[in-house]
Design a protein around this motif. Structure first.
Motif, PDB file in Angstrom:
ATOM      1  N   LYS A 143       4.448  -5.657   8.060  1.00 35.56           N
ATOM      2  CA  LYS A 143       5.906  -5.846   8.001  1.00 35.56           C
ATOM      3  C   LYS A 143       6.547  -5.039   6.879  1.00 35.56           C
ATOM      4  O   LYS A 143       7.756  -4.980   6.762  1.00 35.56           O
ATOM      5  CB  LYS A 143       6.246  -7.325   7.812  1.00 35.56           C
ATOM      6  N   GLY A 144       5.734  -4.398   6.041  1.00 33.95           N
ATOM      7  CA  GLY A 144       6.252  -3.634   4.913  1.00 33.95           C
ATOM      8  C   GLY A 144       6.712  -2.253   5.334  1.00 33.95           C
ATOM      9  O   GLY A 144       6.454  -1.801   6.450  1.00 33.95           O
ATOM     10  N   PRO A 145       7.401  -1.544   4.439  1.00 32.70           N
ATOM     11  CA  PRO A 145       7.890  -0.197   4.764  1.00 32.70           C
ATOM     12  C   PRO A 145       6.740   0.799   4.889  1.00 32.70           C
ATOM     13  O   PRO A 145       5.738   0.709   4.176  1.00 32.70           O
ATOM     14  CB  PRO A 145       8.786   0.151   3.578  1.00 32.70           C
ATOM     15  N   LEU A 146       6.895   1.742   5.798  1.00 26.78           N
ATOM     16  CA  LEU A 146       5.883   2.774   6.008  1.00 26.78           C
ATOM     17  C   LEU A 146       5.941   3.813   4.893  1.00 26.78           C
ATOM     18  O   LEU A 146       4.913   4.224   4.363  1.00 26.78           O
ATOM     19  CB  LEU A 146       6.094   3.444   7.368  1.00 26.78           C
ATOM     20  N   PHE A 147       7.147   4.228   4.544  1.00 31.96           N
ATOM     21  CA  PHE A 147       7.333   5.219   3.485  1.00 31.96           C
ATOM     22  C   PHE A 147       7.829   4.505   2.244  1.00 31.96           C
ATOM     23  O   PHE A 147       8.862   3.853   2.273  1.00 31.96           O
ATOM     24  CB  PHE A 147       8.298   6.316   3.927  1.00 31.96           C
ATOM     25  N   ARG A 148       7.092   4.652   1.147  1.00 33.13           N
ATOM     26  CA  ARG A 148       7.369   3.876  -0.061  1.00 33.13           C
ATOM     27  C   ARG A 148       7.479   4.764  -1.291  1.00 33.13           C
ATOM     28  O   ARG A 148       6.974   5.883  -1.306  1.00 33.13           O
ATOM     29  CB  ARG A 148       6.219   2.885  -0.289  1.00 33.13           C
ATOM     30  N   THR A 149       8.093   4.212  -2.308  1.00 35.28           N
ATOM     31  CA  THR A 149       8.155   4.909  -3.588  1.00 35.28           C
ATOM     32  C   THR A 149       6.800   4.753  -4.291  1.00 35.28           C
ATOM     33  O   THR A 149       5.960   3.950  -3.880  1.00 35.28           O
ATOM     34  CB  THR A 149       9.250   4.322  -4.498  1.00 35.28           C
ATOM     35  N   ALA A 197      -3.907  10.237  14.643  1.00 40.69           N
ATOM     36  CA  ALA A 197      -5.039  10.297  13.713  1.00 40.69           C
ATOM     37  C   ALA A 197      -4.555  10.364  12.266  1.00 40.69           C
ATOM     38  O   ALA A 197      -5.097   9.668  11.388  1.00 40.69           O
ATOM     39  CB  ALA A 197      -5.917  11.503  14.033  1.00 40.69           C
ATOM     40  N   TYR A 198      -3.543  11.204  11.999  1.00 43.97           N
ATOM     41  CA  TYR A 198      -3.004  11.305  10.641  1.00 43.97           C
ATOM     42  C   TYR A 198      -2.407   9.970  10.177  1.00 43.97           C
ATOM     43  O   TYR A 198      -2.600   9.550   9.041  1.00 43.97           O
ATOM     44  CB  TYR A 198      -1.937  12.392  10.544  1.00 43.97           C
ATOM     45  N   LEU A 199      -1.668   9.330  11.057  1.00 43.82           N
ATOM     46  CA  LEU A 199      -1.031   8.069  10.711  1.00 43.82           C
ATOM     47  C   LEU A 199      -2.074   7.005  10.391  1.00 43.82           C
ATOM     48  O   LEU A 199      -1.970   6.297   9.386  1.00 43.82           O
ATOM     49  CB  LEU A 199      -0.114   7.597  11.835  1.00 43.82           C
ATOM     50  N   HIS A 200      -3.098   6.907  11.216  1.00 46.25           N
ATOM     51  CA  HIS A 200      -4.138   5.911  10.960  1.00 46.25           C
ATOM     52  C   HIS A 200      -4.896   6.210   9.664  1.00 46.25           C
ATOM     53  O   HIS A 200      -5.238   5.293   8.917  1.00 46.25           O
ATOM     54  CB  HIS A 200      -5.083   5.799  12.159  1.00 46.25           C
ATOM     55  N   ALA A 201      -5.142   7.476   9.384  1.00 43.29           N
ATOM     56  CA  ALA A 201      -5.806   7.839   8.128  1.00 43.29           C
ATOM     57  C   ALA A 201      -4.938   7.440   6.939  1.00 43.29           C
ATOM     58  O   ALA A 201      -5.439   6.898   5.948  1.00 43.29           O
ATOM     59  CB  ALA A 201      -6.104   9.337   8.106  1.00 43.29           C
ATOM     60  N   TYR A 202      -3.632   7.693   7.034  1.00 48.95           N
ATOM     61  CA  TYR A 202      -2.691   7.314   5.978  1.00 48.95           C
ATOM     62  C   TYR A 202      -2.714   5.805   5.760  1.00 48.95           C
ATOM     63  O   TYR A 202      -2.798   5.326   4.626  1.00 48.95           O
ATOM     64  CB  TYR A 202      -1.289   7.796   6.358  1.00 48.95           C
ATOM     65  N   LEU A 203      -2.664   5.059   6.848  1.00 50.68           N
ATOM     66  CA  LEU A 203      -2.660   3.603   6.736  1.00 50.68           C
ATOM     67  C   LEU A 203      -3.961   3.074   6.139  1.00 50.68           C
ATOM     68  O   LEU A 203      -3.955   2.153   5.325  1.00 50.68           O
ATOM     69  CB  LEU A 203      -2.420   2.969   8.110  1.00 50.68           C
ATOM     70  N   GLU A 204      -5.078   3.665   6.537  1.00 47.78           N
ATOM     71  CA  GLU A 204      -6.377   3.212   6.044  1.00 47.78           C
ATOM     72  C   GLU A 204      -6.576   3.532   4.559  1.00 47.78           C
ATOM     73  O   GLU A 204      -7.260   2.791   3.854  1.00 47.78           O
ATOM     74  CB  GLU A 204      -7.501   3.835   6.865  1.00 47.78           C
ATOM     75  N   GLU A 205      -5.992   4.626   4.084  1.00 49.23           N
ATOM     76  CA  GLU A 205      -6.170   5.036   2.693  1.00 49.23           C
ATOM     77  C   GLU A 205      -5.190   4.354   1.744  1.00 49.23           C
ATOM     78  O   GLU A 205      -5.269   4.546   0.536  1.00 49.23           O
ATOM     79  CB  GLU A 205      -6.024   6.558   2.565  1.00 49.23           C
ATOM     80  N   THR A 206      -4.275   3.593   2.281  1.00 49.76           N
ATOM     81  CA  THR A 206      -3.269   2.916   1.455  1.00 49.76           C
ATOM     82  C   THR A 206      -3.325   1.416   1.709  1.00 49.76           C
ATOM     83  O   THR A 206      -4.053   0.950   2.575  1.00 49.76           O
ATOM     84  CB  THR A 206      -1.848   3.416   1.796  1.00 49.76           C
ATOM     85  N   VAL A 207      -2.538   0.697   0.964  1.00 53.93           N
ATOM     86  CA  VAL A 207      -2.451  -0.759   1.160  1.00 53.93           C
ATOM     87  C   VAL A 207      -1.572  -1.124   2.356  1.00 53.93           C
ATOM     88  O   VAL A 207      -1.493  -2.282   2.731  1.00 53.93           O
ATOM     89  CB  VAL A 207      -1.891  -1.446  -0.110  1.00 53.93           C
ATOM     90  N   ILE A 208      -0.953  -0.142   2.933  1.00 52.67           N
ATOM     91  CA  ILE A 208       0.025  -0.388   3.987  1.00 52.67           C
ATOM     92  C   ILE A 208      -0.597  -1.043   5.217  1.00 52.67           C
ATOM     93  O   ILE A 208       0.029  -1.852   5.884  1.00 52.67           O
ATOM     94  CB  ILE A 208       0.749   0.922   4.360  1.00 52.67           C
TER      95      ILE A 208
END
Length: 103
Positions: free
Chosen positions: A25-31, A9-20
């Motif tokens: 194919k992009g990095p999960l953790f970014r600067t 759930a946390y991961l999906h929320a993170y992905l939905e709130e970002t451009v990721i």
């Protein structure tokens, strides 16, 4: 990858709130891009993630030495304790041999 439902759930929320989410194919953790407070397309360097994990562990009162690899080892152990197979764990961990996983 199998994961705990709370993490999922946390991961999906993170992905939905970002451009990721739109960049599989992009990095999960970014600067963070300078002056924008927005995630960049640049991967967060490994040493930075290691330092972040250590800081957050200390803040949580965890005195044991912890690193990024701790999460990987914990996931493998939990999967095996819950009936997972050594063969599947070797694939999840990207190990060429189950002997490596057994260690």
């Amino acid at each position: 990858m199998p994961c705990h439902r709370t993490f999922d759930a946390y991961l999906h929320a993170y992905l939905e709130e970002t451009v990721i989410a739109g960049e599989p194919k992009g990095p999960l953790f970014r600067t963070i891009a300078r002056g924008t407070r927005q995630l960049s397309t640049t991967p967060l360097p490994q040493e930075n993630t290691y330092a972040m994990v250590r800081r957050r562990a200390r803040a949580a009162g965890i005195g044991t030495a912890i690193s990024n690899h701790t999460f990987r080892a914990t996931r493998i152990t939990a999967y095996l304790k819950n009936g997972g197979t050594l063969e599947n764990v070797a694939v999840m961990a990207n190990h060429a041999s189950t002997r490596t996983t057994q260690r």
